[in-house]
Scaffold this motif. Structure first.
Motif, PDB file in Angstrom:
ATOM      1  N   MET A  93       0.849  -1.190   0.000  1.00  0.00           N
ATOM      2  CA  MET A  93       0.000   0.000   0.000  1.00  0.00           C
ATOM      3  C   MET A  93       0.884   1.239   0.000  1.00  0.00           C
ATOM      4  N   LEU A  94       0.548   2.167  -0.850  1.00  0.00           N
ATOM      5  CA  LEU A  94       1.251   3.442  -0.898  1.00  0.00           C
ATOM      6  C   LEU A  94       0.237   4.544  -0.637  1.00  0.00           C
ATOM      7  N   TYR A  95       0.468   5.302   0.423  1.00  0.00           N
ATOM      8  CA  TYR A  95      -0.418   6.394   0.812  1.00  0.00           C
ATOM      9  C   TYR A  95       0.278   7.718   0.559  1.00  0.00           C
ATOM     10  N   ARG A  96      -0.434   8.629  -0.033  1.00  0.00           N
ATOM     11  CA  ARG A  96       0.079   9.979  -0.245  1.00  0.00           C
ATOM     12  C   ARG A  96      -0.633  10.878   0.762  1.00  0.00           C
ATOM     13  N   PRO A  97       0.057  11.352   1.804  1.00  0.00           N
ATOM     14  CA  PRO A  97      -0.608  12.151   2.839  1.00  0.00           C
ATOM     15  C   PRO A  97      -1.281  13.414   2.320  1.00  0.00           C
ATOM     16  N   SER A  98      -0.782  13.971   1.229  1.00  0.00           N
ATOM     17  CA  SER A  98      -1.345  15.227   0.733  1.00  0.00           C
ATOM     18  C   SER A  98      -2.552  15.028  -0.171  1.00  0.00           C
ATOM     19  N   SER A  99      -2.802  13.808  -0.647  1.00  0.00           N
ATOM     20  CA  SER A  99      -3.933  13.593  -1.555  1.00  0.00           C
ATOM     21  C   SER A  99      -4.388  12.144  -1.521  1.00  0.00           C
ATOM     22  N   LYS A 100      -5.604  11.951  -1.099  1.00  0.00           N
ATOM     23  CA  LYS A 100      -6.174  10.605  -1.022  1.00  0.00           C
ATOM     24  C   LYS A 100      -6.364  10.007  -2.415  1.00  0.00           C
ATOM     25  N   LYS A 101      -6.520  10.849  -3.416  1.00  0.00           N
ATOM     26  CA  LYS A 101      -6.760  10.382  -4.779  1.00  0.00           C
ATOM     27  C   LYS A 101      -5.575   9.603  -5.350  1.00  0.00           C
ATOM     28  N   LEU A 110       4.878 -12.258  -6.925  1.00  0.00           N
ATOM     29  CA  LEU A 110       6.316 -12.308  -7.167  1.00  0.00           C
ATOM     30  C   LEU A 110       6.680 -13.361  -8.196  1.00  0.00           C
ATOM     31  N   GLU A 111       7.617 -12.999  -9.073  1.00  0.00           N
ATOM     32  CA  GLU A 111       8.223 -13.953  -9.991  1.00  0.00           C
ATOM     33  C   GLU A 111       9.705 -14.088  -9.677  1.00  0.00           C
ATOM     34  N   GLY A 112      10.105 -13.578  -8.571  1.00  0.00           N
ATOM     35  CA  GLY A 112      11.467 -13.584  -8.071  1.00  0.00           C
ATOM     36  C   GLY A 112      11.395 -12.967  -6.687  1.00  0.00           C
ATOM     37  N   SER A 113      12.505 -12.532  -6.171  1.00  0.00           N
ATOM     38  CA  SER A 113      12.472 -11.951  -4.824  1.00  0.00           C
ATOM     39  C   SER A 113      12.220 -10.445  -4.841  1.00  0.00           C
ATOM     40  N   GLU A 114      11.848  -9.894  -6.007  1.00  0.00           N
ATOM     41  CA  GLU A 114      11.591  -8.452  -6.071  1.00  0.00           C
ATOM     42  C   GLU A 114      10.266  -8.151  -6.750  1.00  0.00           C
ATOM     43  N   LEU A 115       9.709  -6.996  -6.390  1.00  0.00           N
ATOM     44  CA  LEU A 115       8.432  -6.533  -6.921  1.00  0.00           C
ATOM     45  C   LEU A 115       8.632  -5.128  -7.462  1.00  0.00           C
ATOM     46  N   LEU A 116       8.159  -4.873  -8.693  1.00  0.00           N
ATOM     47  CA  LEU A 116       8.282  -3.560  -9.312  1.00  0.00           C
ATOM     48  C   LEU A 116       6.940  -2.847  -9.277  1.00  0.00           C
ATOM     49  N   ILE A 117       6.935  -1.640  -8.730  1.00  0.00           N
ATOM     50  CA  ILE A 117       5.748  -0.787  -8.749  1.00  0.00           C
ATOM     51  C   ILE A 117       6.014   0.267  -9.804  1.00  0.00           C
ATOM     52  N   ARG A 126       6.457  12.877  -1.015  1.00  0.00           N
ATOM     53  CA  ARG A 126       6.426  11.973   0.133  1.00  0.00           C
ATOM     54  C   ARG A 126       5.334  10.925  -0.013  1.00  0.00           C
ATOM     55  N   TRP A 127       5.681   9.684   0.311  1.00  0.00           N
ATOM     56  CA  TRP A 127       4.750   8.562   0.323  1.00  0.00           C
ATOM     57  C   TRP A 127       4.950   7.783   1.617  1.00  0.00           C
ATOM     58  N   ASP A 128       3.886   7.154   2.090  1.00  0.00           N
ATOM     59  CA  ASP A 128       3.975   6.208   3.194  1.00  0.00           C
ATOM     60  C   ASP A 128       3.847   4.810   2.597  1.00  0.00           C
ATOM     61  N   LEU A 129       4.930   4.052   2.655  1.00  0.00           N
ATOM     62  CA  LEU A 129       4.966   2.697   2.119  1.00  0.00           C
ATOM     63  C   LEU A 129       4.612   1.722   3.241  1.00  0.00           C
ATOM     64  N   ARG A 130       3.651   0.845   2.968  1.00  0.00           N
ATOM     65  CA  ARG A 130       3.221  -0.153   3.952  1.00  0.00           C
ATOM     66  C   ARG A 130       3.073  -1.485   3.226  1.00  0.00           C
ATOM     67  N   ILE A 131       3.829  -2.471   3.678  1.00  0.00           N
ATOM     68  CA  ILE A 131       3.794  -3.794   3.057  1.00  0.00           C
ATOM     69  C   ILE A 131       3.368  -4.800   4.120  1.00  0.00           C
ATOM     70  N   GLU A 132       2.187  -5.367   3.936  1.00  0.00           N
ATOM     71  CA  GLU A 132       1.675  -6.416   4.817  1.00  0.00           C
ATOM     72  C   GLU A 132       1.839  -7.729   4.072  1.00  0.00           C
ATOM     73  N   TRP A 133       2.609  -8.638   4.647  1.00  0.00           N
ATOM     74  CA  TRP A 133       2.863  -9.882   3.945  1.00  0.00           C
ATOM     75  C   TRP A 133       2.899 -11.061   4.893  1.00  0.00           C
ATOM     76  N   THR A 134       2.664 -12.237   4.315  1.00  0.00           N
ATOM     77  CA  THR A 134       2.605 -13.479   5.076  1.00  0.00           C
ATOM     78  C   THR A 134       3.549 -14.487   4.430  1.00  0.00           C
ATOM     79  N   TYR A 135       4.283 -15.185   5.284  1.00  0.00           N
ATOM     80  CA  TYR A 135       5.163 -16.261   4.816  1.00  0.00           C
ATOM     81  C   TYR A 135       5.028 -17.422   5.791  1.00  0.00           C
ATOM     82  N   GLN A 136       4.607 -18.572   5.288  1.00  0.00           N
ATOM     83  CA  GLN A 136       4.402 -19.779   6.089  1.00  0.00           C
ATOM     84  C   GLN A 136       3.552 -19.501   7.335  1.00  0.00           C
TER      85      GLN A 136
END
Length: 148
Positions: A93-101, A110-117, A126-136
């Motif tokens: 999730m990427l949140y922009r504090p100055s604009s909800k839009k 994933l097709e490897g150990s990296e993800l491209l946005i 400025r962005w607020d980066l939030r990554i919620e993930w589950t492994y095993q």
């Protein structure tokens, strides 16, 4: 014409009040000063904050945590290389504090150990980066304030 003290005080008050009203009206009307709350359900999010603390602590136990870097194609998020990327699920999730839009979230595919946005969705600033993930069946959280 000579102005007495009473008239000067009244003119000073009228000038000050006009000055304040100008800024109040400008801040309410001009879209450049429009700042919204980051989440709609602010109180509900605060009540679930202990879950976030637990997931952050789980992420601290990893040998290697999530990292990221800006590239010409966009934002590249690197997941720990010692984990099997096929078992990682969750969302970014990427949140922009100055604009909800501009806020958006994307699932972790994933097709490897990296993800491209893609850079098309990211505006500089400025962005607020939030990554919620589950492994095993273990939940993890990575969150950070980033500047692009």
């Amino acid at each position: 014409m000579k102005i007495n003290w009473g008239t000067s005080i009244v003119l000073a008050f009228v000038g000050f009040i006009s000055f304040i009203l100008y800024f109040v009206i400008t801040m309410n009307v001009d879209k450049a000063y429009d700042h919204e709350l980051v989440t709609e359900d602010y109180y509900g999010v605060e009540l679930a904050y202990q879950n976030d603390i637990d997931r952050l602590n789980n992420a601290k136990t990893l040998k290697e945590n999530i990292s990221y870097r800006k590239s010409p194609e966009g934002l590249v998020v690197y997941f720990p290389k010692d984990l099997d990327y096929k078992n990682i699920t969750g969302k970014v999730m990427l949140y922009r504090p100055s604009s909800k839009k501009l806020d958006f979230e994307t699932p972790i595919n994933l097709e490897g150990s990296e993800l491209l946005i893609s850079d098309k969705r990211l505006v500089d600033g400025r962005w607020d980066l939030r990554i919620e993930w589950t492994y095993q069946k273990e939940d993890y959280l990575f969150k950070e304030e980033i500047h692009l």
